[in-house]
Design an enzyme around this catalytic site. Sequence first.
Site, short mmCIF file in Angstrom:
data_model
loop_
_atom_site.label_atom_id
_atom_site.label_comp_id
_atom_site.label_asym_id
_atom_site.label_seq_id
_atom_site.Cartn_x
_atom_site.Cartn_y
_atom_site.Cartn_z
N HIS A 1 65.61 104.83 58.40
CA HIS A 1 66.39 104.53 59.61
C HIS A 1 67.28 105.72 59.98
CE1 HIS A 1 66.30 100.17 57.97
NE2 HIS A 1 65.56 100.16 59.06
N ARG B 1 56.48 104.46 61.99
CA ARG B 1 56.10 105.02 60.69
C ARG B 1 54.62 105.34 60.62
NH1 ARG B 1 59.06 100.25 57.59
NH2 ARG B 1 57.96 99.25 59.30
N SER C 1 63.12 98.46 54.48
CA SER C 1 64.21 97.77 53.79
C SER C 1 63.64 96.72 52.82
CB SER C 1 65.12 97.06 54.79
OG SER C 1 65.69 97.98 55.66
#
Length: 157
Positions: free
Chosen positions: A13, A86, A123
Site C-alpha cells: 500500500h 499487483r 494484508s
Amino acid sequence: MCPGSFDPVTYGHLDVIERASKLYDELVVAVLVNEHKQGMFDLADRIELITEATAAYGNVIVDSFSGLLVDYCRDTQTNTVLKGLRATSDFDYELQMAQMNRELGGVETVFLPTNPEHSYLSSSLVKEVARFGGDVSRFVPAHVHARLSERVAQRGD
Ligand code: PNS
C-alpha cells in the site's frame, strides 16, 4: 483518493500511496468502514497506523468512509480514485469497479502498477503468516509489525 480496507497497511500500500502522493497536490487515503466484516484492526487503529506511516509524505490525509465510494467522492468533491494493480488477477475486479464507479458517479479511476517487489503482498496474507508465527517484519513498517505481534498474542490464534 486511495480507498481500501488497510487491515493493516503494508509496504505494498505504502509504495502506491507514496508514488501517488507525488502525482497529486493532495492525496486522501480513505479507509472503508465495513460493519459486516470484522477485521483484525478497528477503524481507529487502521487510521493511526496509516497516519504514522504516511506522516513524512506531507500531502497525505487519512480519512474513513462508509457506504458507496462514489457518494464519499461526491461529498468530498473528489473526482479521481487511484488504485494499485499487483497482477492481472487484480485487474478484472478493479476494472469492473472502475466502470461501475464511473457509471454511478462519474468518478475516474487511475491504476498504478505496484512495484514488483511487493506484487505478492496483501494484508490478508500478512495476517495469516503472522498468526502462524511467520516473520512479517519485511512486509510492514516497524510500528505496524509491533501492533500486529501484539494483536496476534492477544488473540492467541
Ligand atoms: O482494500 P480493499 O478491501 O481491496 O478495498 C476495496 C474498496 C474499499 C476500495 C471497495 O470495496 C469499495 O470501494 N467499497 C465501498 C463500497 C462501494 O462503493 N462498492 C461498489 C464498488 S463499484
